[in-house]
Structure formats: C-alpha cells, structure tokens
Scaffold this motif. Sequence first.
Motif, PDB file in Angstrom:
ATOM      1  N   UNK A 143      84.365  28.758  -2.829  1.00 21.71           N
ATOM      2  CA  UNK A 143      82.865  29.591  -2.900  1.00 21.71           C
ATOM      3  C   UNK A 143      81.806  28.915  -3.370  1.00 21.71           C
ATOM      4  N   UNK A 144      82.101  27.780  -4.314  1.00 19.46           N
ATOM      5  CA  UNK A 144      81.097  26.966  -4.838  1.00 19.46           C
ATOM      6  C   UNK A 144      80.511  26.043  -3.299  1.00 19.46           C
ATOM      7  N   UNK A 145      81.353  25.782  -2.652  1.00 20.76           N
ATOM      8  CA  UNK A 145      80.981  25.076  -1.473  1.00 20.76           C
ATOM      9  C   UNK A 145      80.230  25.913  -0.777  1.00 20.76           C
ATOM     10  N   UNK A 146      80.525  27.214  -0.441  1.00 20.43           N
ATOM     11  CA  UNK A 146      79.623  28.069   0.194  1.00 20.43           C
ATOM     12  C   UNK A 146      78.326  28.186  -0.353  1.00 20.43           C
ATOM     13  N   UNK A 147      78.262  28.312  -1.833  1.00 15.51           N
ATOM     14  CA  UNK A 147      76.810  28.578  -2.218  1.00 15.51           C
ATOM     15  C   UNK A 147      75.915  27.440  -2.577  1.00 15.51           C
ATOM     16  N   UNK A 148      76.517  26.124  -2.852  1.00 20.46           N
ATOM     17  CA  UNK A 148      75.581  25.029  -2.885  1.00 20.46           C
ATOM     18  C   UNK A 148      75.504  24.391  -1.928  1.00 20.46           C
ATOM     19  N   UNK A 149      76.434  24.323  -0.950  1.00 21.57           N
ATOM     20  CA  UNK A 149      76.351  23.307   0.383  1.00 21.57           C
ATOM     21  C   UNK A 149      76.276  23.983   1.640  1.00 21.57           C
ATOM     22  N   UNK A 150      75.943  25.275   1.491  1.00 23.02           N
ATOM     23  CA  UNK A 150      76.088  26.233   2.716  1.00 23.02           C
ATOM     24  C   UNK A 150      77.289  26.183   3.615  1.00 23.02           C
ATOM     25  N   UNK A 151      78.424  26.266   2.868  1.00 17.66           N
ATOM     26  CA  UNK A 151      79.790  26.363   3.719  1.00 17.66           C
ATOM     27  C   UNK A 151      80.065  27.783   4.199  1.00 17.66           C
ATOM     28  N   UNK A 152      80.868  27.853   4.964  1.00 21.75           N
ATOM     29  CA  UNK A 152      81.585  29.155   5.555  1.00 21.75           C
ATOM     30  C   UNK A 152      82.729  29.398   5.177  1.00 21.75           C
ATOM     31  N   UNK A 153      83.354  28.890   4.342  1.00 22.24           N
ATOM     32  CA  UNK A 153      85.098  29.087   3.858  1.00 22.24           C
ATOM     33  C   UNK A 153      85.177  30.562   3.864  1.00 22.24           C
ATOM     34  N   UNK A 154      86.208  30.966   4.031  1.00 21.47           N
ATOM     35  CA  UNK A 154      86.682  32.366   3.913  1.00 21.47           C
ATOM     36  C   UNK A 154      88.059  32.163   2.923  1.00 21.47           C
ATOM     37  N   UNK A 155      87.724  32.442   1.596  1.00 19.37           N
ATOM     38  CA  UNK A 155      88.681  32.068   0.672  1.00 19.37           C
ATOM     39  C   UNK A 155      89.918  33.061   0.699  1.00 19.37           C
ATOM     40  N   UNK A 156      89.718  34.158   1.597  1.00 19.05           N
ATOM     41  CA  UNK A 156      91.137  35.033   1.827  1.00 19.05           C
ATOM     42  C   UNK A 156      91.943  34.154   3.056  1.00 19.05           C
ATOM     43  N   UNK A 157      91.422  33.061   3.441  1.00 20.11           N
ATOM     44  CA  UNK A 157      92.322  32.622   4.384  1.00 20.11           C
ATOM     45  C   UNK A 157      92.921  31.238   3.826  1.00 20.11           C
ATOM     46  N   UNK A 200      78.569  16.183  -5.652  1.00 20.92           N
ATOM     47  CA  UNK A 200      79.428  17.026  -5.176  1.00 20.92           C
ATOM     48  C   UNK A 200      79.345  16.925  -3.571  1.00 20.92           C
ATOM     49  N   UNK A 201      78.219  16.771  -3.042  1.00 19.22           N
ATOM     50  CA  UNK A 201      78.072  16.731  -1.791  1.00 19.22           C
ATOM     51  C   UNK A 201      79.058  15.457  -1.091  1.00 19.22           C
ATOM     52  N   UNK A 202      78.880  14.465  -1.649  1.00 19.24           N
ATOM     53  CA  UNK A 202      79.503  13.245  -1.302  1.00 19.24           C
ATOM     54  C   UNK A 202      81.061  13.403  -1.520  1.00 19.24           C
ATOM     55  N   UNK A 203      81.147  13.997  -2.607  1.00 21.20           N
ATOM     56  CA  UNK A 203      82.719  13.907  -2.829  1.00 21.20           C
ATOM     57  C   UNK A 203      83.528  15.197  -1.929  1.00 21.20           C
ATOM     58  N   UNK A 204      82.776  16.260  -1.490  1.00 27.24           N
ATOM     59  CA  UNK A 204      83.202  17.147  -0.650  1.00 27.24           C
ATOM     60  C   UNK A 204      83.404  16.592   0.780  1.00 27.24           C
ATOM     61  N   UNK A 205      82.585  15.737   1.158  1.00 25.71           N
ATOM     62  CA  UNK A 205      82.480  15.175   2.443  1.00 25.71           C
ATOM     63  C   UNK A 205      83.558  14.340   2.410  1.00 25.71           C
ATOM     64  N   UNK A 238      87.044  16.175   2.196  1.00 25.90           N
ATOM     65  CA  UNK A 238      87.555  17.081   3.436  1.00 25.90           C
ATOM     66  C   UNK A 238      87.751  15.998   4.682  1.00 25.90           C
ATOM     67  N   UNK A 239      87.155  14.899   4.692  1.00 22.58           N
ATOM     68  CA  UNK A 239      87.438  14.022   5.875  1.00 22.58           C
ATOM     69  C   UNK A 239      89.096  13.264   5.845  1.00 22.58           C
ATOM     70  N   UNK A 240      89.356  13.069   4.480  1.00 24.40           N
ATOM     71  CA  UNK A 240      90.441  12.350   4.315  1.00 24.40           C
ATOM     72  C   UNK A 240      91.668  13.105   4.717  1.00 24.40           C
ATOM     73  N   UNK A 241      92.859  12.250   4.900  1.00 23.38           N
ATOM     74  CA  UNK A 241      93.995  13.074   5.055  1.00 23.38           C
ATOM     75  C   UNK A 241      95.183  12.402   4.359  1.00 23.38           C
ATOM     76  N   UNK A 242      95.595  13.263   3.452  1.00 26.67           N
ATOM     77  CA  UNK A 242      95.663  14.672   3.185  1.00 26.67           C
ATOM     78  C   UNK A 242      94.248  15.042   2.502  1.00 26.67           C
ATOM     79  N   UNK A 243      93.708  16.343   2.874  1.00 25.83           N
ATOM     80  CA  UNK A 243      92.622  16.636   2.246  1.00 25.83           C
ATOM     81  C   UNK A 243      92.606  16.775   0.792  1.00 25.83           C
ATOM     82  N   UNK A 244      91.340  16.583   0.058  1.00 23.06           N
ATOM     83  CA  UNK A 244      91.513  16.737  -1.186  1.00 23.06           C
ATOM     84  C   UNK A 244      90.067  17.347  -1.709  1.00 23.06           C
ATOM     85  N   UNK A 245      89.884  17.838  -2.857  1.00 26.33           N
ATOM     86  CA  UNK A 245      88.766  18.296  -3.649  1.00 26.33           C
ATOM     87  C   UNK A 245      88.954  18.056  -5.054  1.00 26.33           C
ATOM     88  N   UNK A 246      88.183  17.387  -5.889  1.00 25.39           N
ATOM     89  CA  UNK A 246      88.596  17.055  -7.333  1.00 25.39           C
ATOM     90  C   UNK A 246      88.141  18.088  -8.130  1.00 25.39           C
TER      91      UNK A 246
END
Length: 332
Positions: A229-243, A21-26, A29-37
Amino acid sequence: MNTACSDFLVLAEDQDELKTFKAEVSSGLSSSPKRLSSRFFYDEEGSDLFRSITRLPEYYLTGCELEILKEHGKRILSLLGEKEFNLVELGSGDGSKVVHLIDPVLAKNRRLTYLPIDLSASALETLTDFLCRRSPNLDVRCILAEYSSGLQWIKGHLEGRTMVLFLGSNLGNFELAESEAFLSQVRAGLSPGDVLVLGLDLRKDIETMVRAYNDSAGVTARFNLNLLRRINHQLGGNFDPRKFRYYSTYSPGSGGVDSFLISLSSQSVFIRDLCATFDFEPGEPIYTEHSHKYSETEIRRLASQTGFVIEASFYDSRKYFVDSVWRVPGQG
Ligand code: AVJ
C-alpha cells in the motif's frame, strides 16, 4: 513540538527518505529473489499497526522487555554510577519502556538528558509530549536522523557518560554482517566506560517464535501487506494487496523468523514513479523481513567482535528475551 524542555535537531529530510525508498523498491523488485526491506514498514499506518502488534497476546517480545525494565531498570542504571549522564535511544518508541530508566533517575532529583534518534518527526513529537510533563530535571533533545548520522553527531556534542539504548530486538532485522558494522559504529561513537543496552529476542521453542509472527487477528499480515500500500501511495504503484498472501516461518539455518509476501497469481505491477513494470509468477515470494532470534554464543561473539565487553544480562522470568548490557572497555 516547541515544548519548553525539548530541542529538535534535524539531520534528515523527508525527501531523502523518499529517495532511499524509491531506490530500494526499484533494486529489490528487480532482484531475484525479490525483496523489500522491513525498514520501510513504518509509515504512519505501519507504525500504528506495529503498535497493535506489541499488544497482541502472541507477540511476547514487548511484554518480556517491559518486565525486564520494570524489574531491573534500577540495576541497569546503577551500572553507570551516580554522575550525570546522557541517555540516547536508537528508535524512539512510545516511551513506555524508557520511562522505567528515566523515572528512577528523576526520583533521586538528578538531572538527565534524553536524546531519542528517529526518522519519524511525529513519533519524536508524541514521545516528547509524553515525557516533558514528567519533571523539570529532564531535558529531551530529539534528533531526527538516521541512526548513523545521529550517532556521529552525538560523538562531538555530548559531555559525560552516555548510555545508548537499542531495545525491542530491533537489531534482529539486520543481517549478521550489517549488525557487526552497525554495532562497531555505535562503539565508535562512544567513549571508554560508556554503555550500550541491547534488547535481543532469544532462541526458544519454534512454535512460540512462529506464533509471534502469525497472530490469529491477522495484524502482522496487514503490517507486511501495508508495504505494498505504501508503494501505491508514495510511488504510484498499482499493487492489489489481495493478490498477495503473507507467509512467515522459522529458518533454523539462519536462526530467525523470515517473512514473505507471496504472489497468488501471475500478475504484473506497474510503479509510476519508477516507470517500471514488475512481473510475478504464481507462488513467487517477496522477502520482507528477517527477525533474528539470538543464541547466547552469538551474543558473546557479536560483543567481542565489535569491541564491547558484556557487563550484565537481564532476563524476563521465562528467559524469552534479554537486555544485554555492554561496556566500552578502557579507562573512563
Ligand atoms: C520491531 C523489528 C523487533 O522483528 O519482531 C513485528 C518487527 N515484524 N512483527 C520484529 C515485527 C513482525 C519486530 N522488530
């Protein structure tokens, strides 16, 4: 989990999944365009949301496949003959579909070994509790594993005929090249005479397909946003899903529904466990999911390119969905 009828084989660890999960998020989100599986949609919250999706009036896929299995389950089973066999399921689901293949076997007082392969221990446990009360003739052997390692294990450990189930159009999340590789792997794990039952969502009028991913209750949007939200919980992210807003559309070019989370503003997101910040422009998308819609030609091509022969096709009454039964050719 230690129900009398069940075995539990563990081939994957939670840490492995967290690392992936960590490797794929990294990298995503670094690619262009961004993607999450979309394969990471299914944490506990995400699995609950998916269960709600299957009950939405707009999400026709589950109801169609249930209709097929209720109507044609016995005929699908008859393609395997009368001998004892193994029923392997890739992804365990909640059991509501597979009972239509299990119960007719048990009703004839025949023995059956059912082997669900899944990465979620809790899903496997719930499923086992549900199935174990059905009959002493049913053996449930749970395999906590990635599909690939589960399939590899099966190759060396099962005797007799095998029927593999891959239902729900789960194949549709793979890209074409991935699907071919995956199906070839399934094929390699099987012997001549064995059977794969593949549930696939068919191409149909665009409105129907698009509506299935744009439900009026907004559950599918929450399902996608839950990934942040999962990224926030499991990887300590600060995404605001409302944005972010969820957006999905049918792409005639790729032949599927593509889903995105789109940034509503210029923003930066910090992910503690990656020690990294990711910048978003207003309108910038994260590509989250491809849900493929199959044409009959594509299905035939996939089968022949991966070493299978199509033995039968079962449809719901509206022909929205197909359970395509493929056999490994040769003596057996
Ligand atoms: C479980 C992968 C088949 O793509 O239709 C449901 C997942 N995504 N709503 C699909 C899903 C949005 C689903 N599959």
